[in-house]
Design an enzyme around this catalytic site. Structure first.
Site, PDB file in Angstrom:
ATOM      1  N   CYS A  30       0.868  -1.200  -0.019  1.00  0.00           N
ATOM      2  CA  CYS A  30       0.099   0.122   0.043  1.00  0.00           C
ATOM      3  C   CYS A  30       0.964   1.265   0.090  1.00  0.00           C
ATOM      4  O   CYS A  30       1.562   1.436  -0.937  1.00  0.00           O
ATOM      5  CB  CYS A  30      -1.020   0.061   1.158  1.00  0.00           C
ATOM      6  SG  CYS A  30      -2.365   1.037   1.004  1.00  0.00           S
TER       7      CYS A  30
ATOM      8  N   HIS B 187      -4.025  -4.697   0.149  1.00  0.00           N
ATOM      9  CA  HIS B 187      -3.414  -5.438   1.776  1.00  0.00           C
ATOM     10  C   HIS B 187      -3.385  -6.959   1.802  1.00  0.00           C
ATOM     11  O   HIS B 187      -4.735  -7.196   1.813  1.00  0.00           O
ATOM     12  CB  HIS B 187      -4.103  -4.647   2.736  1.00  0.00           C
ATOM     13  CG  HIS B 187      -3.760  -3.267   2.840  1.00  0.00           C
ATOM     14  ND1 HIS B 187      -2.939  -2.818   3.880  1.00  0.00           N
ATOM     15  CD2 HIS B 187      -4.521  -2.115   2.609  1.00  0.00           C
ATOM     16  CE1 HIS B 187      -2.619  -1.433   3.754  1.00  0.00           C
ATOM     17  NE2 HIS B 187      -3.831  -0.899   3.201  1.00  0.00           N
TER      18      HIS B 187
ATOM     19  N   GLU C  22      -2.622  -8.613   3.748  1.00  0.00           N
ATOM     20  CA  GLU C  22      -2.876  -9.293   5.074  1.00  0.00           C
ATOM     21  C   GLU C  22      -4.223  -8.902   5.552  1.00  0.00           C
ATOM     22  O   GLU C  22      -4.415  -9.525   6.773  1.00  0.00           O
ATOM     23  CB  GLU C  22      -1.876  -8.349   6.182  1.00  0.00           C
ATOM     24  CG  GLU C  22      -2.399  -6.929   6.316  1.00  0.00           C
ATOM     25  CD  GLU C  22      -1.893  -5.784   5.476  1.00  0.00           C
ATOM     26  OE1 GLU C  22      -1.557  -6.275   4.196  1.00  0.00           O
ATOM     27  OE2 GLU C  22      -1.995  -4.732   5.614  1.00  0.00           O
TER      28      GLU C  22
END
Lengths: 251, 194
Positions: free
Chosen positions: B77, B176, B178
């Site tokens: 990001c 993202h 994650e």
């Protein structure tokens, strides 16, 4: 294509998930960690986790739960309830929240939105607005719907976005917990008034209600609690239904 | 394997560390030059604003360290945008590892930031191994990196932009991983396997 989001919301009081109607009459709805894991596995696009504890002990339990849930899920995670300073926000982000939702504290102290956006970025600042229909339009309420303010909902939301809010969580108090459908007109008006995404909340009862608020209400996301907690609507079936109705969803 | 997550003022470190833990990796969270240089993999996460993040990195000499790394590095990001030459966000000069400029979404009819799950396509190996075209990933950003020769995945939101870039030892993703469920976990697994 950007998908419309389906967001289960967990209202947590003293470590348990609860849900009421029109903001009162709370019932127990289960273990928040189990619910969070289950929603994440079923394809929820995001989770919102709101602390409605009245006591300090309840709040400490909540911060512990935020960390526990963050370790177990891999979808975005918004937390709120009782946040009143940039320090509170930093502490929640540190234990694994991705965004924070600010409600009453932003009304009392609009500069908090600015400080939050400057310190942590607009993308993690969700302005939560509880609105109730009155004879002269939609009025903002605070303290979990207990205190009326002088603010007009649409005007307040526009100001919040100018101050740095990156997303709006809009709850119709009239519709909340009724399962009679989302408030479409207000949602659409807000969505057309600001440039940030809108999460519509309050009133989900059927799968059609979700389609209505995402299409006619122009919401970017739809949030619900009881229909998910009590198993009335399953997230996979809801998403299949929305896809069939031509709504872009992540399956 | 020694995996370091860069510690700085714009990292969503808890989320990245949690996901790595689920993959059986205990990351070291550090801003120490020697720790970064001697690691096997470096993850450079990020949410926030470009110029304050760059100032922070420069004040601590981390800009020089990041530019000197030769092991696989993954920017996430804002981390991706900071690896670029510059960003339109407060006219920031960035690290200059990737020859691109981060541009602001024009807005208009589109909601900005670009927030939510979006499909990605034109996926290239090895980072996207095992991932089907049109898979959804979670994005939250107001600036984007244009497409170019090093683009290894694209995303369209008004503009078509780089969802991921690979240049020398550097990998960068705008979404993202994650926070992107099973598909995101696979991206991190693929990176750790490099």
């Amino acid at each position: 294509m950007l998908a419309k989001r389906i967001i289960p919301c967990l209202d947590v009081k003293d470590g348990r998930t609860v849900k009421g109607t029109n903001f009162v009459g709370l019932r127990d709805a289960g273990d928040p960690v189990e619910l969070a894991e289950s929603y994440s596995a079923q394809g929820a696009d995001e989770l919102v986790f709101l602390d409605i504890s009245a006591t300090n002990d309840g709040r400490k339990t909540f911060a512990g739960l935020v960390g526990e849930i963050a370790r177990k899920i891999n979808i975005p995670f918004t937390v709120g309830g009782g946040i009143s300073s940039a320090g509170d926000i930093g502490a929640l982000l540190d234990v694994g929240a991705d965004k924070v939702s600010i409600n009453s504290a932003a009304v009392r102290q609009p500069a908090l939105i600015e400080a939050a956006a400057r310190n942590f970025g607009s993308q993690c600042v969700v302005l939560a607005v509880d609105a109730k229909r009155t004879s002269d339009g939609w009025r903002v309420y605070m303290n979990g719907g207990r205190i009326a303010t002088e603010l007009d909902a649409v005007a307040w939301i526009k100001r919040g976005v100018e101050l740095g809010a990156g997303e709006i969580l809009l709850t119709s108090m009239n519709a909340d917990g009724t399962r009679d459908g989302f408030e479409l007109e207000l949602t659409r008006e807000v969505s057309e008034s600001v440039s940030v995404p809108i999460i519509a909340s309050g009133g989900a009862g059927s799968m059609d209600d979700f389609a209505d608020v995402l299409v006619r209400g122009k919401a970017d996301a739809a949030l619900a609690a009881s229909v998910f907690h009590y198993g009335q609507i399953g997230i996979p079936e809801l998403k299949s239904f929305l896809k069939m109705r031509g709504v872009e969803v992540r399956i | 394997m020694k995996v370091v997550v860069v510690k700085y003022n714009a990292g969503n470190i808890a989320s990245v560390a949690n996901t790595l833990n689920r993959l059986g990796v205990e990351p070291i969270i550090s801003d120490d030059a020697e720790t970064l240089r001697t690691s096997d993999k470096v993850i450079f996460p990020g949410v926030g604003e470009a110029s304050s993040a760059m100032n922070y990195l420069r004040e601590r000499g981390l800009d020089v360290v990041l530019k000197s790394l030769t092991q696989p590095v993954m920017g996430i990001c804002l981390g991706m945008q900071l690896l670029c030459a510059s960003s339109e966000e407060n006219e920031t000069e960035c690290l200059g590892i990737l020859p691109y400029r981060a541009r602001k979404f024009p807005g208009g009819g589109l909601k900005v930031p670009h927030m939510g799950w979006n499909t990605v396509s034109d996926l290239q190996q090895p980072l996207f191994e095992g991932i089907a075209s049109e898979e959804y990933f979670y994005f939250v950003h107001g600036y984007y990196v244009e497409t170019g020769k090093q683009t290894i995945a694209i995303c369209t939101y008004g503009e078509t932009f780089s969802a991921a870039i690979h240049h020398a030892n550097c990998y960068a993703v705008q979404f993202h991983p994650e926070k992107s469920g099973i598909a995101g976990k696979r991206i991190l697994e693929n990176f750790l396997r490099l």
